[in-house]
Design a protein around this motif. Structure first.
Motif, mmCIF file in Angstrom:
data_model
loop_
_atom_site.group_PDB
_atom_site.id
_atom_site.type_symbol
_atom_site.label_atom_id
_atom_site.label_comp_id
_atom_site.label_asym_id
_atom_site.label_seq_id
_atom_site.Cartn_x
_atom_site.Cartn_y
_atom_site.Cartn_z
ATOM 1 N N ARG A 111 70.930 55.424 34.251
ATOM 2 C CA ARG A 111 70.460 56.198 33.096
ATOM 3 C C ARG A 111 71.528 57.169 32.593
ATOM 4 O O ARG A 111 71.672 57.377 31.379
ATOM 5 C CB ARG A 111 69.196 56.960 33.468
ATOM 6 C CG ARG A 111 68.009 56.059 33.813
ATOM 7 C CD ARG A 111 66.740 56.860 33.945
ATOM 8 N NE ARG A 111 65.679 56.096 34.587
ATOM 9 C CZ ARG A 111 65.274 56.287 35.839
ATOM 10 N NH1 ARG A 111 65.821 57.248 36.577
ATOM 11 N NH2 ARG A 111 64.300 55.543 36.352
ATOM 12 N N LEU A 112 72.284 57.771 33.510
ATOM 13 C CA LEU A 112 73.353 58.687 33.099
ATOM 14 C C LEU A 112 74.420 57.943 32.303
ATOM 15 O O LEU A 112 74.925 58.453 31.290
ATOM 16 C CB LEU A 112 73.975 59.344 34.336
ATOM 17 C CG LEU A 112 73.146 60.430 35.029
ATOM 18 C CD1 LEU A 112 73.844 60.886 36.305
ATOM 19 C CD2 LEU A 112 72.928 61.621 34.096
ATOM 20 N N HIS A 113 74.768 56.749 32.733
ATOM 21 C CA HIS A 113 75.755 55.956 31.992
ATOM 22 C C HIS A 113 75.220 55.557 30.623
ATOM 23 O O HIS A 113 75.968 55.525 29.641
ATOM 24 C CB HIS A 113 76.140 54.721 32.792
ATOM 25 C CG HIS A 113 77.105 55.000 33.907
ATOM 26 N ND1 HIS A 113 78.277 55.694 33.720
ATOM 27 C CD2 HIS A 113 77.077 54.671 35.229
ATOM 28 C CE1 HIS A 113 78.932 55.791 34.865
ATOM 29 N NE2 HIS A 113 78.214 55.180 35.807
ATOM 30 N N GLN A 114 73.945 55.239 30.551
ATOM 31 C CA GLN A 114 73.365 54.827 29.273
ATOM 32 C C GLN A 114 73.294 55.980 28.276
ATOM 33 O O GLN A 114 73.485 55.771 27.067
ATOM 34 C CB GLN A 114 71.961 54.255 29.513
ATOM 35 C CG GLN A 114 71.951 52.916 30.243
ATOM 36 C CD GLN A 114 70.546 52.443 30.572
ATOM 37 O OE1 GLN A 114 69.577 53.202 30.457
ATOM 38 N NE2 GLN A 114 70.420 51.186 30.964
ATOM 39 N N GLN A 188 78.331 70.992 35.417
ATOM 40 C CA GLN A 188 77.714 71.279 34.123
ATOM 41 C C GLN A 188 77.582 70.004 33.297
ATOM 42 O O GLN A 188 78.412 69.105 33.354
ATOM 43 C CB GLN A 188 78.521 72.328 33.366
ATOM 44 C CG GLN A 188 79.876 71.866 32.885
ATOM 45 C CD GLN A 188 80.630 72.967 32.160
ATOM 46 O OE1 GLN A 188 80.132 74.077 32.021
ATOM 47 N NE2 GLN A 188 81.825 72.655 31.694
ATOM 48 N N SER A 189 76.494 69.956 32.534
ATOM 49 C CA SER A 189 76.221 68.777 31.711
ATOM 50 C C SER A 189 77.115 68.784 30.468
ATOM 51 O O SER A 189 77.273 69.816 29.808
ATOM 52 C CB SER A 189 74.747 68.764 31.302
ATOM 53 O OG SER A 189 74.483 67.697 30.429
ATOM 54 N N LEU A 315 68.712 65.242 37.698
ATOM 55 C CA LEU A 315 68.792 63.954 38.377
ATOM 56 C C LEU A 315 67.436 63.440 38.843
ATOM 57 O O LEU A 315 67.374 62.434 39.552
ATOM 58 C CB LEU A 315 69.748 64.059 39.577
ATOM 59 C CG LEU A 315 71.207 64.382 39.232
ATOM 60 C CD1 LEU A 315 72.091 64.234 40.462
ATOM 61 C CD2 LEU A 315 71.722 63.502 38.108
ATOM 62 N N ASP A 316 66.359 64.120 38.453
ATOM 63 C CA ASP A 316 65.039 63.550 38.707
ATOM 64 C C ASP A 316 64.789 62.339 37.816
ATOM 65 O O ASP A 316 64.160 61.363 38.240
ATOM 66 C CB ASP A 316 63.952 64.602 38.471
ATOM 67 C CG ASP A 316 63.891 65.617 39.602
ATOM 68 O OD1 ASP A 316 64.482 65.340 40.665
ATOM 69 O OD2 ASP A 316 63.279 66.687 39.412
ATOM 70 N N ASP A 317 65.299 62.421 36.580
ATOM 71 C CA ASP A 317 65.108 61.292 35.654
ATOM 72 C C ASP A 317 66.431 60.772 35.088
ATOM 73 O O ASP A 317 66.511 59.645 34.626
ATOM 74 C CB ASP A 317 64.181 61.691 34.503
ATOM 75 C CG ASP A 317 64.647 62.962 33.791
ATOM 76 O OD1 ASP A 317 65.813 63.354 33.956
ATOM 77 O OD2 ASP A 317 63.825 63.553 33.064
ATOM 78 N N GLY A 318 67.480 61.605 35.106
ATOM 79 C CA GLY A 318 68.772 61.165 34.596
ATOM 80 C C GLY A 318 68.903 61.215 33.093
ATOM 81 O O GLY A 318 69.905 60.752 32.545
ATOM 82 N N ARG A 319 67.926 61.801 32.387
ATOM 83 C CA ARG A 319 67.972 61.830 30.924
ATOM 84 C C ARG A 319 67.951 63.251 30.349
ATOM 85 O O ARG A 319 68.369 63.460 29.218
ATOM 86 C CB ARG A 319 66.783 61.048 30.348
ATOM 87 C CG ARG A 319 66.827 59.551 30.631
ATOM 88 C CD ARG A 319 65.736 58.830 29.851
ATOM 89 N NE ARG A 319 65.793 57.395 30.062
ATOM 90 C CZ ARG A 319 65.079 56.747 30.980
ATOM 91 N NH1 ARG A 319 64.263 57.435 31.782
ATOM 92 N NH2 ARG A 319 65.163 55.442 31.106
#
Length: 396
Positions: A111-114, A188-189, A315-319
């Motif tokens: 999900r992080l890559h997407q 950091q995001s 990182l619970d959902d990655g979005r």
């Protein structure tokens, strides 16, 4: 003898053949080709043409050098994505998923890559390398201006060992402000903050060093030094002990394996064997130190990030993203708060990323060793085949 020139030479009542009288050997005898003994090449199997014995040593040397280079690249570059993952898990106090095993991280990584691209897990790599280089430079500089040794051996005196530990403490203390700045860049995001520059770690580290008063929840760097230095020194000592014990055990096992063959090999104390043992013992010691000091590292990371207004990936959902809002007063308070609110396993958040990190490290070393061994085996000259011996008596 005089007077016997006209008589033929005989043997047991029959004339001697020319070849029996010392003349030339006939080429055929009863329609079979005659092979004289001196014309038969006899090659002993142990004396056959074979590659030099130094080829095996050369192969092992190249394998050792290749594995050492692969390990260096892996430690500084290839495992960085797993460091980013585990740090984001460690510093998040409100995360409901602890990611204690690697399998739970796979959908999050996808999900992080997407959502953020392929380079999302490589953030902060520049600052991490700068901080590591700065630590080495500080150790080298301090060792030159003081009598403190940068390296120690088993033969070093107790005084030299104490001076070496003092050198490590000074280096960790000096690098700590820049470590804090680098830590912010790795967690950091990127979708909620601007991407930092390559040398921003120096600016942010200097600002953190000059902030000697409490600003909000930010803990001054001088208040973080005792816990940071103690953690770094304890981890270094533990890794040093594990590396020495592991190296000793590997040397003893190699010696016993040589004794089992009935004779000592010349590789018993060769450079290639020592290099291989040191490489594996260093990997084992690093893994053991990271596992043992993982809870303490979680506490140190949260203290360094408190009050920095850092927003991290959830990182619970990655979005989604989440801000870091903590109010620890010190290391002891941080530890007690984690145990009370998140449970004992809260100290091991992101442990699955650590497992992936060492699995990738071992896989890279194994693959590198196999590739180099295969390449050197292909390039090594092949032994010449032994010519079959011609047996005259088997043909008769």
């Amino acid at each position: 003898m005089a007077g016997l020139e006209g008589y033929e030479r005989v043997y047991r009542g029959r004339p001697l053949e020319p070849w029996e009288a010392g003349g030339g050997y006939p080429s055929k005898y009863h329609d079979r080709e005659v092979i004289r003994p001196l014309d038969i090449p006899v090659v002993h199997p142990l004396a056959q043409n074979s590659p030099p014995q130094d080829d095996d040593t050369t192969v092992k040397k190249y394998v050792g050098l290749g594995c050492g280079l692969a390990s260096l690249i892996t430690e500084n570059l290839l495992i960085h994505p797993f460091i980013v993952l585990r740090r984001q898990c460690q510093v998040n106090p409100v995360a409901t998923k602890y990611h204690l095993v690697p399998i739970t991280l796979v959908p999050v990584i996808i999900r992080l890559h997407q959502s953020q691209g392929l380079n999302i897990l490589w953030k902060g790599i520049g600052s991490v390398l700068i901080v590591r280089g700065l630590a080495l430079a500080v150790e080298d500089l301090v060792s030159k201006v003081t009598p403190w040794p940068k390296e120690i051996t088993c033969n070093s005196s107790l005084r030299a060992f104490g001076q070496h530990l003092l050198l490590k403490c000074v280096a960790i203390g000096i690098v700590s402000p820049f470590y804090s700045a680098s830590l912010v860049e790795t967690v950091q995001s990127e979708i909620a903050s601007e991407r930092p520059g390559i040398f921003d770690v120096f600016r942010d580290g200097a600002i953190r060093l000059l902030e000697v008063t409490n600003k909000g929840r930010l803990i001054p760097i001088y208040a973080l030094l005792p816990a940071t230095v103690a953690c770094g020194l304890a981890k270094y000592l533990f890794a040093l002990i594990v590396r020495g014990v592991t190296s000793r055990i590997m040397h003893i096992r190699h010696k016993h394996s040589q004794e089992a063959t009935g004779a000592y090999s010349r590789d018993l104390v060769s450079e290639t064997v020592v290099q291989d043992i040191e490489l594996h013992s260093a990997l084992i010691s690093t893994c053991a130190a990271d596992v043992v000091f993982y809870p303490l590292e979680t506490v140190i990371l949260r203290l360094h990030l408190q009050g920095t207004r850092t927003i991290i990936d959830n990182l619970d959902d990655g979005r989604s993203v989440t801000p870091l809002l903590t109010g620890y007063s010190g290391a002891v308070d941080c530890y007690r708060t984690i145990i009370a609110t998140e449970g004992p396993l809260g100290l091991y958040k992101g442990f699955g990323a650590l497992i992936l990190q060492f699995a990738a490290h071992v896989l890279v070393l194994r693959t590198t060793k196999w590739i180099i061994t295969e390449i050197t085996s292909m390039l090594r000259p092949k032994p010449k085949p032994i010519k079959p011996q011609h047996s005259y008596y088997n043909e008769i």
